[in-house]
Design an enzyme around this catalytic site. Sequence first.
Site, PDB file in Angstrom:
ATOM      1  N   ASN A 104       0.823  -1.210   0.000  1.00  0.00           N
ATOM      2  CA  ASN A 104       0.000   0.000   0.000  1.00  0.00           C
ATOM      3  C   ASN A 104       0.857   1.259   0.000  1.00  0.00           C
ATOM      4  OD1 ASN A 104      -2.050  -1.807   0.196  1.00  0.00           O
ATOM      5  ND2 ASN A 104      -2.401  -1.511   2.385  1.00  0.00           N
ATOM      6  N   ASP A 106      -0.682   4.222   1.004  1.00  0.00           N
ATOM      7  CA  ASP A 106      -1.476   5.202   1.759  1.00  0.00           C
ATOM      8  C   ASP A 106      -0.821   5.659   3.069  1.00  0.00           C
ATOM      9  OD1 ASP A 106      -3.837   2.527   2.660  1.00  0.00           O
ATOM     10  OD2 ASP A 106      -1.878   3.017   3.512  1.00  0.00           O
ATOM     11  N   HIS A 121       5.881  -0.404  -2.628  1.00  0.00           N
ATOM     12  CA  HIS A 121       5.455   0.345  -3.817  1.00  0.00           C
ATOM     13  C   HIS A 121       5.455   1.848  -3.593  1.00  0.00           C
ATOM     14  CE1 HIS A 121       3.126  -3.536  -5.044  1.00  0.00           C
ATOM     15  NE2 HIS A 121       4.408  -3.614  -5.315  1.00  0.00           N
ATOM     16  N   CYS A 150       9.763  20.597  -9.394  1.00  0.00           N
ATOM     17  CA  CYS A 150      10.756  20.599  -8.316  1.00  0.00           C
ATOM     18  C   CYS A 150      11.064  22.038  -7.902  1.00  0.00           C
ATOM     19  CB  CYS A 150      12.031  19.921  -8.831  1.00  0.00           C
ATOM     20  SG  CYS A 150      13.378  19.951  -7.638  1.00  0.00           S
ATOM     21  N   GLY A 190      -5.277  -8.953   3.088  1.00  0.00           N
ATOM     22  CA  GLY A 190      -5.897  -7.992   2.169  1.00  0.00           C
ATOM     23  C   GLY A 190      -5.173  -7.800   0.862  1.00  0.00           C
ATOM     24  N   ALA A 234     -10.227  -7.866   7.576  1.00  0.00           N
ATOM     25  CA  ALA A 234      -9.080  -7.702   8.473  1.00  0.00           C
ATOM     26  C   ALA A 234      -9.474  -6.964   9.750  1.00  0.00           C
ATOM     27  CB  ALA A 234      -7.981  -6.937   7.737  1.00  0.00           C
TER      28      ALA A 234
HETATM   29  C1  BV8 Z   1       8.645  -5.239 -11.354  1.00  0.00           C
HETATM   30  C2  BV8 Z   1       1.648   1.469  -6.872  1.00  0.00           C
HETATM   31  C3  BV8 Z   1      10.567  -5.694 -12.726  1.00  0.00           C
HETATM   32  C4  BV8 Z   1       1.090   2.489  -7.761  1.00  0.00           C
HETATM   33  C5  BV8 Z   1       1.292  -0.787  -7.782  1.00  0.00           C
HETATM   34  C6  BV8 Z   1       6.699 -11.406 -12.564  1.00  0.00           C
HETATM   35  C7  BV8 Z   1       7.787 -10.902 -11.870  1.00  0.00           C
HETATM   36  C8  BV8 Z   1       7.995  -9.532 -11.809  1.00  0.00           C
HETATM   37  C9  BV8 Z   1       7.106  -8.641 -12.432  1.00  0.00           C
HETATM   38  C10 BV8 Z   1       6.033  -9.158 -13.115  1.00  0.00           C
HETATM   39  C11 BV8 Z   1       5.828 -10.521 -13.180  1.00  0.00           C
HETATM   40  N1  BV8 Z   1       4.712 -10.711 -13.900  1.00  0.00           N
HETATM   41  C12 BV8 Z   1       4.184  -9.513 -14.275  1.00  0.00           C
HETATM   42  C13 BV8 Z   1       4.980  -8.561 -13.837  1.00  0.00           C
HETATM   43  C14 BV8 Z   1       4.772  -7.148 -14.059  1.00  0.00           C
HETATM   44  C15 BV8 Z   1       3.954  -6.480 -12.948  1.00  0.00           C
HETATM   45  C16 BV8 Z   1       2.817  -7.314 -12.433  1.00  0.00           C
HETATM   46  O1  BV8 Z   1       2.921  -7.939 -11.382  1.00  0.00           O
HETATM   47  N2  BV8 Z   1       1.697  -7.310 -13.132  1.00  0.00           N
HETATM   48  C17 BV8 Z   1       0.547  -8.049 -12.660  1.00  0.00           C
HETATM   49  C18 BV8 Z   1      -0.697  -7.177 -12.717  1.00  0.00           C
HETATM   50  C19 BV8 Z   1       0.430  -9.306 -13.499  1.00  0.00           C
HETATM   51  N3  BV8 Z   1       4.825  -6.138 -11.866  1.00  0.00           N
HETATM   52  C20 BV8 Z   1       5.524  -5.001 -11.950  1.00  0.00           C
HETATM   53  O2  BV8 Z   1       5.529  -4.283 -12.933  1.00  0.00           O
HETATM   54  C21 BV8 Z   1       6.364  -4.644 -10.750  1.00  0.00           C
HETATM   55  N4  BV8 Z   1       7.684  -4.311 -11.211  1.00  0.00           N
HETATM   56  O3  BV8 Z   1       8.507  -6.355 -10.984  1.00  0.00           O
HETATM   57  O4  BV8 Z   1       9.773  -4.765 -12.030  1.00  0.00           O
HETATM   58  C22 BV8 Z   1       9.786  -6.130 -13.949  1.00  0.00           C
HETATM   59  C23 BV8 Z   1       9.116  -5.195 -14.716  1.00  0.00           C
HETATM   60  C24 BV8 Z   1       8.420  -5.629 -15.854  1.00  0.00           C
HETATM   61  C25 BV8 Z   1       8.383  -6.976 -16.216  1.00  0.00           C
HETATM   62  C26 BV8 Z   1       9.047  -7.913 -15.409  1.00  0.00           C
HETATM   63  C27 BV8 Z   1       9.754  -7.483 -14.287  1.00  0.00           C
HETATM   64  C28 BV8 Z   1       5.806  -3.405 -10.073  1.00  0.00           C
HETATM   65  C29 BV8 Z   1       4.445  -3.683  -9.479  1.00  0.00           C
HETATM   66  C30 BV8 Z   1       3.992  -2.479  -8.633  1.00  0.00           C
HETATM   67  C31 BV8 Z   1       2.896  -1.760  -9.329  1.00  0.00           C
HETATM   68  N5  BV8 Z   1       2.375  -0.699  -8.464  1.00  0.00           N
HETATM   69  N6  BV8 Z   1       0.870   0.225  -7.027  1.00  0.00           N
HETATM   70  C32 BV8 Z   1      -0.305   2.886  -7.375  1.00  0.00           C
HETATM   71  O5  BV8 Z   1      -0.879   2.345  -6.406  1.00  0.00           O
HETATM   72  O6  BV8 Z   1      -0.824   3.769  -8.062  1.00  0.00           O
HETATM   73  S1  BV8 Z   1       0.433  -2.238  -7.824  1.00  0.00           S
HETATM   74  C33 BV8 Z   1      -1.048  -2.159  -7.008  1.00  0.00           C
HETATM   75  O7  BV8 Z   1      -1.488  -3.504  -6.907  1.00  0.00           O
HETATM   76  C34 BV8 Z   1      -0.967  -1.675  -5.586  1.00  0.00           C
HETATM   77  O8  BV8 Z   1       0.332  -1.365  -5.143  1.00  0.00           O
HETATM   78  C35 BV8 Z   1      -1.438  -2.829  -4.795  1.00  0.00           C
HETATM   79  O9  BV8 Z   1      -0.818  -2.879  -3.598  1.00  0.00           O
HETATM   80  C36 BV8 Z   1      -1.026  -3.945  -5.666  1.00  0.00           C
HETATM   81  C37 BV8 Z   1      -1.607  -5.248  -5.312  1.00  0.00           C
HETATM   82  O10 BV8 Z   1      -3.016  -5.095  -5.218  1.00  0.00           O
HETATM   83  P1  BV8 Z   1      -3.705  -5.503  -3.839  1.00  0.00           P
HETATM   84  O11 BV8 Z   1      -3.133  -4.676  -2.762  1.00  0.00           O
HETATM   85  O12 BV8 Z   1      -3.633  -6.963  -3.676  1.00  0.00           O
HETATM   86  O13 BV8 Z   1      -5.167  -4.982  -4.102  1.00  0.00           O
HETATM   87  P2  BV8 Z   1      -6.343  -5.770  -4.848  1.00  0.00           P
HETATM   88  O14 BV8 Z   1      -7.463  -4.822  -5.028  1.00  0.00           O
HETATM   89  O15 BV8 Z   1      -5.799  -6.507  -6.021  1.00  0.00           O
HETATM   90  O16 BV8 Z   1      -6.794  -6.868  -3.789  1.00  0.00           O
HETATM   91  C38 BV8 Z   1      -7.350  -6.454  -2.556  1.00  0.00           C
HETATM   92  C39 BV8 Z   1      -7.626  -7.725  -1.774  1.00  0.00           C
HETATM   93  O17 BV8 Z   1      -8.142  -7.343  -0.509  1.00  0.00           O
HETATM   94  C40 BV8 Z   1      -8.656  -8.610  -2.428  1.00  0.00           C
HETATM   95  O18 BV8 Z   1      -8.191  -9.947  -2.420  1.00  0.00           O
HETATM   96  C41 BV8 Z   1      -9.898  -8.458  -1.533  1.00  0.00           C
HETATM   97  O19 BV8 Z   1     -10.632  -9.659  -1.462  1.00  0.00           O
HETATM   98  C42 BV8 Z   1      -9.277  -8.156  -0.211  1.00  0.00           C
HETATM   99  N7  BV8 Z   1     -10.104  -7.381   0.706  1.00  0.00           N
HETATM  100  C43 BV8 Z   1     -11.094  -6.510   0.414  1.00  0.00           C
HETATM  101  N8  BV8 Z   1     -11.603  -6.007   1.568  1.00  0.00           N
HETATM  102  C44 BV8 Z   1     -10.904  -6.570   2.589  1.00  0.00           C
HETATM  103  C45 BV8 Z   1      -9.946  -7.447   2.043  1.00  0.00           C
HETATM  104  N9  BV8 Z   1      -9.093  -8.160   2.802  1.00  0.00           N
HETATM  105  C46 BV8 Z   1      -9.195  -8.020   4.135  1.00  0.00           C
HETATM  106  N10 BV8 Z   1     -10.076  -7.192   4.746  1.00  0.00           N
HETATM  107  C47 BV8 Z   1     -10.937  -6.459   3.996  1.00  0.00           C
HETATM  108  N11 BV8 Z   1     -11.827  -5.646   4.606  1.00  0.00           N
END
Ligand code: BV8
Length: 254
Positions: A104, A106, A121, A150, A190, A234
């Site tokens: 997160n 935030d 992140h 800046c 989460g 949570a």
């Molecule tokens: C990188 C910041 C090298 C910005 C974010 C394999 C290896 C490495 C990289 C990759 C790979 N495969 C693909 C990639 C590329 C990519 C990636 O992962 N893509 C995904 C979508 C397939 N990764 C990257 O690009 C990363 N960089 O590895 O560099 C590289 C680069 C390119 C290619 C290869 C290697 C960088 C990733 C960071 C991106 N930035 N955020 C911003 O926020 O604006 S990601 C964004 O998603 C947020 O940071 C967030 O934290 C993150 C994960 O999401 P979640 O937090 O899980 O949120 P989500 O809504 O998905 O889920 C919420 C969950 O909470 C749900 O399950 C829900 O049921 C639950 N929930 C709901 N309410 C509750 C609850 N749980 C508990 N209590 C509740 N009340």
Amino acid sequence: MKKNQDFTSLIPALLYAKKIAVLTGSGISAESGIPTFRGKDGLWKNFRPHELATPAAFSQNPKLVWEWYDWRRGIIADKKPNQGHKVLVEWEAHFPSFAIITQNIDGFHQKAGSRNVLELHGNIWKARCTKEGTILEICDTPLKAIPLVCPDCRALLRPHVVWFGESLDSDTLQKAFSLSSDCDLMFVIGTSAEVQPAASLPLTAVESGAKVVEINPDVTSLSSFVDFSFRGKAGEILPQINARLKQAISKRNN
Ligand code: BV8
């Protein structure tokens, strides 16, 4: 994996845990009123990540990207950490070694009082000079000028967050992986576990022999790998576990 069982089987592991690591995602802030990413009312429902959370999006339209972050900062600014964040603050003071690794941006773990927090992140309240790399804390909402420049060199400032396609800070990531491989208990709270490399951390914990606890209303790709899976919010489950832990501690001490 024991699913939805009561906490009885978790408490002994928690009572005697020496090193605890916690991986959080946007779900831990959901009960504070902050939208998640992939949920039914999540951010990605109205915005496409590749249009806003990538370097290309920023270089094409820095004004639009800053407007999106300004809008998100506005949502976060008047919200408060919830009971889930607060239990983690208590546990940090209680356990010999306790670290939060958060996806997160935030800043709510720190706002709740947690001190040992790794922000994988980045942080939405920080901006970074695209020329000098200087990192500034900018907390006003709404932002006075968009896009931000800046104050030293007048180059564009960008949000100090990790976008898709950008590598995470290597020190932070290395620390996160060593916390995950060294811990004897990991909570995964989460997160949909869809974003890499964060989603690999719990698997590192599993491979290193740690017990892993997932707290999430939904099943995720991690659910079949964890030892304990609590389907729920949570902000409700963490206080319940904490209450059972306190009972067990007072029983052990008497
Ligand atoms: C990188 C910041 C090298 C910005 C974010 C394999 C290896 C490495 C990289 C990759 C790979 N495969 C693909 C990639 C590329 C990519 C990636 O992962 N893509 C995904 C979508 C397939 N990764 C990257 O690009 C990363 N960089 O590895 O560099 C590289 C680069 C390119 C290619 C290869 C290697 C960088 C990733 C960071 C991106 N930035 N955020 C911003 O926020 O604006 S990601 C964004 O998603 C947020 O940071 C967030 O934290 C993150 C994960 O999401 P979640 O937090 O899980 O949120 P989500 O809504 O998905 O889920 C919420 C969950 O909470 C749900 O399950 C829900 O049921 C639950 N929930 C709901 N309410 C509750 C609850 N749980 C508990 N209590 C509740 N009340």
